[in-house]
Design an enzyme around this catalytic site. Sequence first.
Site, PDB file in Angstrom:
ATOM      1  N   HIS A   1     -18.778 -40.246  17.751  1.00 46.99           N
ATOM      2  CA  HIS A   1     -19.311 -39.003  17.222  1.00 46.99           C
ATOM      3  C   HIS A   1     -20.442 -38.605  17.708  1.00 46.99           C
ATOM      4  O   HIS A   1     -20.898 -38.259  17.466  1.00 46.99           O
ATOM      5  CB  HIS A   1     -19.162 -39.114  15.710  1.00 46.99           C
ATOM      6  CG  HIS A   1     -17.074 -38.836  15.727  1.00 46.99           C
ATOM      7  ND1 HIS A   1     -16.851 -37.742  15.479  1.00 46.99           N
ATOM      8  CD2 HIS A   1     -17.084 -39.447  15.215  1.00 46.99           C
ATOM      9  CE1 HIS A   1     -15.254 -38.472  15.028  1.00 46.99           C
ATOM     10  NE2 HIS A   1     -15.364 -39.906  14.879  1.00 46.99           N
TER      11      HIS A   1
ATOM     12  N   CYS B   1     -13.379 -40.546  18.982  1.00 51.16           N
ATOM     13  CA  CYS B   1     -12.279 -41.363  18.344  1.00 51.16           C
ATOM     14  C   CYS B   1     -11.049 -40.774  17.868  1.00 51.16           C
ATOM     15  O   CYS B   1     -10.538 -41.782  18.845  1.00 51.16           O
ATOM     16  CB  CYS B   1     -13.526 -40.702  17.013  1.00 51.16           C
ATOM     17  SG  CYS B   1     -12.953 -41.739  15.232  1.00 51.16           S
TER      18      CYS B   1
ATOM     19  N   GLU C   1     -20.548 -35.139  18.328  1.00 50.55           N
ATOM     20  CA  GLU C   1     -20.782 -34.297  18.257  1.00 50.55           C
ATOM     21  C   GLU C   1     -21.614 -33.998  16.871  1.00 50.55           C
ATOM     22  O   GLU C   1     -21.813 -32.924  16.222  1.00 50.55           O
ATOM     23  CB  GLU C   1     -19.712 -33.751  17.956  1.00 50.55           C
ATOM     24  CG  GLU C   1     -18.679 -34.098  16.706  1.00 50.55           C
ATOM     25  CD  GLU C   1     -17.674 -35.452  17.101  1.00 50.55           C
ATOM     26  OE1 GLU C   1     -18.455 -35.702  18.235  1.00 50.55           O
ATOM     27  OE2 GLU C   1     -17.044 -35.308  16.367  1.00 50.55           O
TER      28      GLU C   1
HETATM   29  N1  GLN Z   1      -8.923 -43.750  12.109  1.00 54.75           N
HETATM   30  C1  GLN Z   1      -8.539 -42.413  12.956  1.00 54.75           C
HETATM   31  C2  GLN Z   1      -7.455 -42.343  13.825  1.00 54.75           C
HETATM   32  O1  GLN Z   1      -7.381 -43.375  13.660  1.00 54.75           O
HETATM   33  C3  GLN Z   1      -9.821 -42.291  13.882  1.00 54.75           C
HETATM   34  C4  GLN Z   1     -10.647 -41.451  13.010  1.00 54.75           C
HETATM   35  C5  GLN Z   1     -11.561 -40.422  13.365  1.00 54.75           C
HETATM   36  O2  GLN Z   1     -11.458 -39.623  13.830  1.00 54.75           O
HETATM   37  N2  GLN Z   1     -13.170 -40.104  13.089  1.00 54.75           N
HETATM   38  O3  GLN Z   1      -7.082 -41.656  13.792  1.00 54.75           O
END
Ligand code: GLN
Length: 182
Positions: A165, A83, A167
């Site tokens: 994710h 992410c 995890e």
């Molecule tokens: N939207 C977040 C970002 O741009 C990432 C979201 C997340 O890691 N769950 O940093």
Amino acid sequence: MVKIGIIALQGDIEEHIKAMERVLFERGGEVVAIKRSGMVPSCDAIVIPGGESTTIGLLMDREGITSEIKTAAKQGTPILGTCAGLILLSKLGMGIRVTRNAFGHQRESFEFPLKIGVIGDEPFNAVFIRAPAIVDVEKNVETLATYDGRIVAAKQDKLVALAFHPELTRDMRLHHFFLDLI
Ligand code: GLN
């Protein structure tokens, strides 16, 4: 014994530590939380968690961790970015172009049974939370999964970028896939 470093500056650090500990309980190895410079070079693999990519990036710069990760990546240390961590991998030199919050407000968070060939036929229940997507890749980047026509998992040498994710679920196949790169 392998040592896995989790970048522990901001984001879902505890979840990553617990998930990695579960996997290493089976495989052997230890997890360390990285909050300062000097620890990355002794790790066999590094995980950059989800969270807020701007914040994590600034803190990594401030602590002198960014340059250490760049060096580790050049030396072939496996690095997993999930992410926000995927967004940071693009800044650390992985050959991907990303867009933040790619799935819009209506779909801020969702789960999807994703087909990821490299871990087998059984779909992976992928949890997306304000997830980014990969919009362009260099030639030597391997697409591991797509959702809605966009790349959400990719690999370049030993860099693994996931928009979701792993995890947060009990399915540890992606962790094993990543640790097999060591
Ligand atoms: N939207 C977040 C970002 O741009 C990432 C979201 C997340 O890691 N769950 O940093």
